[in-house]
Design a protein around this motif. Structure first.
Motif, PDB file in Angstrom:
ATOM      1  N   GLN A   1       7.550  -1.134   6.262  1.00  0.00           N
ATOM      2  CA  GLN A   1       6.365  -1.924   5.551  1.00  0.00           C
ATOM      3  C   GLN A   1       7.156  -2.257   4.000  1.00  0.00           C
ATOM      4  O   GLN A   1       7.015  -3.494   3.592  1.00  0.00           O
ATOM      5  N   GLU A   2       7.700  -1.077   3.554  1.00  0.00           N
ATOM      6  CA  GLU A   2       8.278  -1.278   2.238  1.00  0.00           C
ATOM      7  C   GLU A   2       9.532  -2.164   2.207  1.00  0.00           C
ATOM      8  O   GLU A   2       9.633  -2.942   1.544  1.00  0.00           O
TER       9      GLU A   2
ATOM     10  N   TYR B   1       2.463   8.079   1.056  1.00  0.00           N
ATOM     11  CA  TYR B   1       3.251   8.072   2.137  1.00  0.00           C
ATOM     12  C   TYR B   1       4.650   8.776   1.774  1.00  0.00           C
ATOM     13  O   TYR B   1       5.183   8.571   0.514  1.00  0.00           O
TER      14      TYR B   1
ATOM     15  N   ASP C   1      -0.947  10.879  -7.727  1.00  0.00           N
ATOM     16  CA  ASP C   1      -0.126  10.115  -7.053  1.00  0.00           C
ATOM     17  C   ASP C   1       0.059   8.652  -7.775  1.00  0.00           C
ATOM     18  O   ASP C   1       1.180   8.194  -7.872  1.00  0.00           O
TER      19      ASP C   1
ATOM     20  N   SER D   1       0.799  -1.204  -0.014  1.00  0.00           N
ATOM     21  CA  SER D   1       0.165   0.042  -0.032  1.00  0.00           C
ATOM     22  C   SER D   1       1.098   1.250  -0.147  1.00  0.00           C
ATOM     23  O   SER D   1       1.829   1.420   0.900  1.00  0.00           O
TER      24      SER D   1
ATOM     25  N   THR E   1      -3.424  10.254   0.404  1.00  0.00           N
ATOM     26  CA  THR E   1      -2.245  10.948   0.500  1.00  0.00           C
ATOM     27  C   THR E   1      -1.151   9.945   0.445  1.00  0.00           C
ATOM     28  O   THR E   1      -1.125   8.842   1.230  1.00  0.00           O
TER      29      THR E   1
ATOM     30  N   PHE F   1       6.011   3.588   7.017  1.00  0.00           N
ATOM     31  CA  PHE F   1       5.868   2.991   5.735  1.00  0.00           C
ATOM     32  C   PHE F   1       7.155   2.448   5.200  1.00  0.00           C
ATOM     33  O   PHE F   1       7.164   1.598   4.415  1.00  0.00           O
ATOM     34  N   ARG F   2       8.493   2.747   5.746  1.00  0.00           N
ATOM     35  CA  ARG F   2       9.581   2.544   5.335  1.00  0.00           C
ATOM     36  C   ARG F   2       9.969   1.112   5.755  1.00  0.00           C
ATOM     37  O   ARG F   2      10.398   0.288   5.102  1.00  0.00           O
TER      38      ARG F   2
ATOM     39  N   SER G   1      16.329   5.188   2.202  1.00  0.00           N
ATOM     40  CA  SER G   1      15.141   5.363   1.423  1.00  0.00           C
ATOM     41  C   SER G   1      15.504   5.331  -0.062  1.00  0.00           C
ATOM     42  O   SER G   1      14.465   4.850  -0.983  1.00  0.00           O
TER      43      SER G   1
ATOM     44  N   ASP H   1       8.437   8.852   6.269  1.00  0.00           N
ATOM     45  CA  ASP H   1       7.607   7.995   6.893  1.00  0.00           C
ATOM     46  C   ASP H   1       8.092   6.637   7.486  1.00  0.00           C
ATOM     47  O   ASP H   1       8.203   5.736   6.750  1.00  0.00           O
TER      48      ASP H   1
ATOM     49  N   GLY I   1      -0.248   4.492   0.226  1.00  0.00           N
ATOM     50  CA  GLY I   1      -0.723   5.682   0.857  1.00  0.00           C
ATOM     51  C   GLY I   1      -1.836   5.808   1.918  1.00  0.00           C
ATOM     52  O   GLY I   1      -2.216   4.424   1.915  1.00  0.00           O
ATOM     53  N   ARG I   2      -2.424   6.499   2.360  1.00  0.00           N
ATOM     54  CA  ARG I   2      -3.527   6.393   3.265  1.00  0.00           C
ATOM     55  C   ARG I   2      -4.554   7.096   2.699  1.00  0.00           C
ATOM     56  O   ARG I   2      -4.674   8.074   2.097  1.00  0.00           O
TER      57      ARG I   2
END
Length: 660
Positions: A183-184, A173, A239, A156, A171, A180-181, A207, A177, A158-159
Motif C-alpha cells: 500500500q505504501e 504497521y 504512534d 493509513s 497499532t 502495508f509495504r 523498506s 508488514d 496502522g490498524r
C-alpha cells in the motif's frame, strides 16, 4: 536546551478533540503530570476563563514538548469559523500540522475549510482520527470520507482493534508488514516515476527507501499519513508522536543573515505589559535589538523567552525556526512582520460586519475605548473606531465573536457593554471631480495657511493616490526637512480625513492632488501680516478643504461583492442554487464530484450572513462556504448612511474652527 525546532499546528473542527490531544502530547512527553480536561477547565492552552467555561478555543496558544533532539512548539488553534482569521495567522508560522478528525462524526464542514487552507499554504500535514473509543466510531468510513472530500493522497499507518469501546487500540504497521509495504509503495509511486518503475518490477521496494520517500513526500505536502487513536485514553498517541518526529520537517536554528519574523499573537502580562509571540524565519536577534515594524512603528526588545520543560524561560536570543515571547514591542500588533517579512498579504478575507458598542455605565466610556484599543492590538481586524456620535464601533466576523468581545470586556476589564445590530461595511467613491481652496488671511479661513486640493475618481481597486502639484517655494520648509516631508504630512491628513465620506463610509479609489499651498511669517515675505504658520494650521485646514472638495465631487456608495465557494452534497445543489439566484447572485461555475458539488457565485456581502444561516438547513449541516472579496459595486436605490454618521445637508458649508 534542544537546538532543532518544529512548529506544529493542531487543527480541527469544533469539538473534534484537538485541545485534548495537545494535553495528551504534553503528558506523554513528561511536560505535565496529568493531561488537563476541557470539561474541567484545566488545560494548558485554553487559558482564557471564557475558553474554559465554553469549552472552545478562542485564541491561539503555544506550548512545547521535547522530541528526540528537537523542541516541538505546539500551536493550539481555534476551531470555530468566527475565529478563522486567528487560525490563518498561525498557518503562516507552521512547519507542519496535525489535522484532527472524529471517528464518529467523520469529515465535518470546518475540517474541509482547514484542509483547503493547509493545502493552499503547502503545510505538511498528518491526519489523526480521534475518538476511536466512542460509540459509533468507524475509522474505515472516516478514511473513505477523507479520500472523497479532502484528498485522495492518504496512507493509513496502522490498524484499529475494538473501535467503539473504551478498550480500543491502534497499532502501527511494521516495516515487515508486506501488505502495508505494498500500500505504501503504491501511494508513493503516484508521485515518483522511478519508484513506480521499481514497484512494477519488484512489487514494493526496500523498506528503507520507502520510509525515506514517505518522509520526503509528506514534507512536500504530496501525501498525508493517517493515524488513529483516542486523545482521551491515549491510544495511538505514541504512534502519532513517532510519526511527527520521523515525517515532519525540523529546523536547525541559523543565526546568519538579517533577522526576519512575524508576530502571530499578542497578550498582556500581569503588569499590563504587551507580550508578542514571534516566529523567526531567518537570522537571530537578542535583547536590546531594535525592530522596524509596518507603518513606521518600531520597538526595542527588552526581554526574550522560550518554552522549555513546561514553562517559559529567559533566553539571550532567538534564531531562525524558533518561536519565542518578546517584551518591549509596545507598538506591535498581530500580523506585524519585520525584516523581509515586513509586508505580507493576509490569507483571509477581512470582516464584513461592524457594530457599535456602548458601556452600560456611561462613565466607563473612556475605559471602553482604551480596552478596545488593546483588543485591536491582539486582533487588528476588530478595527475599533469612534462614530461621529461618540459611540465605539468594532468590525466582526460573526455573532460568536461579538459574544466573546462582550465577555472579555466584562471579565477582563470590568466593563459591561451593549451592542447595536451589526451592519455591512460599505465604501464611497468620488462621482466627479471636485476642487476647493482656502487662502490665508481671508474671512472664511481662520488658519494661517493656504491649502488647495482636488479629488477625482481613480481606477477601481487603486485605493487613495496622492499627488503634489504645488510649488515647493510655497511650502513652509522651515517646519519640515524638505518638500517631500511636507507632502507626506499633507498626505497623512488626507488619508485620515477620507476614512469618512459624505455618508460616513471610507472613501477609496480616488486621486487627491495638492494644487496650492502657502504660508505666512511674522516679519518677512511673502506676507508681513503674520503670524507665522505652524504645522497645526495645516493639520486643521487640510480636512476642511478636502471635505469641501469631496462635497463638490459628490460620492457614490458601493457595497462589497464577494466570490463565494459553496461546497454542498449533490442532492442539495438545486435548493441552494434557487436561493442564491433569487437573491440576484451570479453563478460563476459549478462542478459535481462523487458526493459533493461546488458552486462559485458572486454575491453581495449583505446576503452572505443570511446564506450562512440558511446553509445548514438547506444541506443537512453538510454545507460549507468560503468567501473572498471580489469588488465594490454601486448600491442600487437610496445610499445607506453609516451608523452614527452626522450627514451634512446638500447646501451645508463646513464650519471652520475659531482662530486660536
Amino acid at each position: 536546551m534542544r537546538t532543532r525546532s518544529l512548529n506544529l499546528g493542531i487543527l480541527a473542527h469544533v469539538d473534534a478533540g484537538k485541545t485534548t490531544l495537545t494535553e495528551r502530547l504534553l503528558h506523554l512527553a513528561g511536560v505535565v503530570a496529568e493531561p488537563g480536561s476541557v470539561d474541567a477547565g484545566t488545560t494548558q492552552t485554553d487559558s482564557l476563563a471564557l475558553e474554559r467555561r465554553r469549552g472552545i478555543t478562542i485564541k491561539a496558544a503555544v506550548v512545547a514538548f521535547p522530541l528526540d533532539d528537537a523542541t516541538v512548539n505546539v500551536v493550539d488553534t481555534p476551531g470555530h469559523p468566527d475565529f478563522i482569521a486567528e487560525v490563518e495567522r498561525v498557518l503562516g508560522v507552521l512547519d507542519g500540522a496535525v489535522l484532527v478528525l472524529s471517528a464518529v462524526e467523520g469529515v465535518q464542514p470546518q475540517t474541509r475549510i482547514l484542509m483547503r487552507a493547509l493545502q493552499r499554504l503547502a503545510v505538511p500535514t498528518l491526519l489523526f482520527i480521534n475518538k476511536i473509543d466512542r460509540t459509533g466510531a468507524d475509522v474505515d468510513a472516516t478514511l473513505a470520507a477523507v479520500r472523497r472530500r479532502l484528498t485522495p493522497h492518504v496512507l493509513s499507518m496502522g490498524r484499529v482493534v475494538g473501535a467503539g469501546s473504551r478498550a480500543a487500540t491502534f497499532t502501527a504497521y511494521g516495516a515487515d508488514d508486506r501488505a502495508f509495504r505494498e500500500q505504501e509503495a503504491a501511494a508513493l509511486a503516484e508521485h515518483d516515476d522511478a519508484l513506480l518503475a521499481t514497484y512494477v518490477e519488484t512489487g514494493t521496494g526496500s523498506s528503507t527507501r520507502l520510509r525515506t520517500e514517505l518522509a520526503a513526500q509528506t514534507r512536500a505536502g504530496l501525501l498525508h499519513p493517517a493515524y488513529a487513536g483516542s486523545a482521551a485514553t491515549g491510544a495511538g498517541v505514541a504512534d502519532l508522536v513517532a510519526g511527527i518526529g520521523a515525517l515532519l520537517p525540523t529546523t536547525e536554528p541559523d543565526g546568519s543573515g538579517a533577522p526576519s519574523g512575524r508576530v502571530f499573537k499578542i497578550e498582556r502580562g500581569g503588569a499590563g505589559e504587551k507580550i508578542a509571540y514571534v516566529r523567526m524565519f531567518s537570522g537571530s536577534l537578542g535583547v536590546r535589538t531594535r525592530l522596524d515594524l509596518p507603518q513606521g512603528r518600531s520597538g526595542k526588545v527588552s526581554g526574550l523567552r522560550l518554552f522549555d520543560h513546561g514553562r517559559w524561560v529567559r533566553t539571550d536570543g532567538l534564531a531562525a525556526g524558533q518561536i519565542g515571547r518578546m517584551t518591549g514591542l509596545s507598538q506591535a500588533r498581530v500580523g506585524d512582520g519585520f525584516g523581509d517579512r515586513l509586508i505580507e498579504e493576509p490569507h483571509f478575507a477581512p470582516p464584513s460586519l461592524e457594530a457599535s458598542v456602548s458601556a452600560v455605565r456611561p462613565e466607563q466610556g473612556p475605559d471602553l475605548r482604551a480596552a478596545l484599543a488593546e483588543l485591536s492590538d491582539a486582533d487588528p481586524l476588530i478595527a475599533a473606531r469612534s462614530d461621529d456620535d461618540g459611540l465605539a464601533v468594532v468590525s466582526l466576523y460573526g455573532r460568536v465573536q461579538l459574544e466573546v468581545i462582550a465577555t472579555t470586556l466584562d471579565e477582563d476589564y470590568g466593563i459591561e457593554v451593549e451592542f447595536a445590530d451589526a451592519s455591512v461595511l460599505h465604501v464611497e467613491r468620488p462621482r466627479n471631480v471636485g476642487a476647493a481652496l482656502e487662502r490665508l488671511n481671508t474671512d472664511t479661513n481662520p488658519y494661517h495657511a493656504t491649502i488647495g486640493l482636488t479629488i477625482a475618481p481613480g481606477v477601481p481597486g487603486s485605493g487613495i493616490t496622492f499627488v503634489t502639484a504645488a510649488a515647493a517655494r510655497d511650502m513652509p520648509l522651515y517646519l519640515f526637512k524638505n518638500a517631500t516631508a511636507f507632502s507626506a504630512a499633507i498626505e497623512r491628513h488626507v488619508v485620515d480625513t477620507l476614512q469618512r465620506g459624505l455618508y460616513g463610509w471610507r472613501v477609496t479609489d480616488c486621486v487627491v492632488t495638492l494644487t496650492d499651498c502657502g504660508y505666512s511669517v511674522a516679519d518677512g515675505p511673502p506676507s508681513r501680516r503674520g503670524p507665522t504658520s505652524t504645522s497645526y494650521d495645516y493639520r486643521q485646514l487640510t480636512p476642511i478643504v478636502l471635505r469641501q472638495a469631496l462635497r463638490r465631487a459628490r460620492t457614490v456608495v458601493c457595497e462589497p461583492v464577494l466570490r463565494v465557494m459553496i461546497e454542498i452534497p449533490n442532492d442539495a445543489t438545486a435548493a441552494v442554487q434557487r436561493v442564491v439566484t433569487r437573491w440576484g447572485a451570479e453563478v460563476v461555475s459549478q462542478t459535481t464530484g462523487e458526493d459533493l458539488s461546488q458552486l462559485e457565485v458572486r454575491l453581495v456581502s449583505s446576503r452572505l450572513h443570511e446564506l450562512q444561516l440558511q446553509l445548514p438547513d438547506l444541506t443537512g449541516g453538510e454545507g460549507i462556504l468560503e468567501s473572498r472579496f471580489d469588488t465594490f459595486e454601486p448600491v442600487h436605490g437610496r445610499p445607506p448612511v453609516r451608523r452614527g454618521h452626522l450627514q451634512p445637508t446638500a447646501d451645508h458649508r463646513e464650519s471652520a474652527a475659531p482662530a486660536r
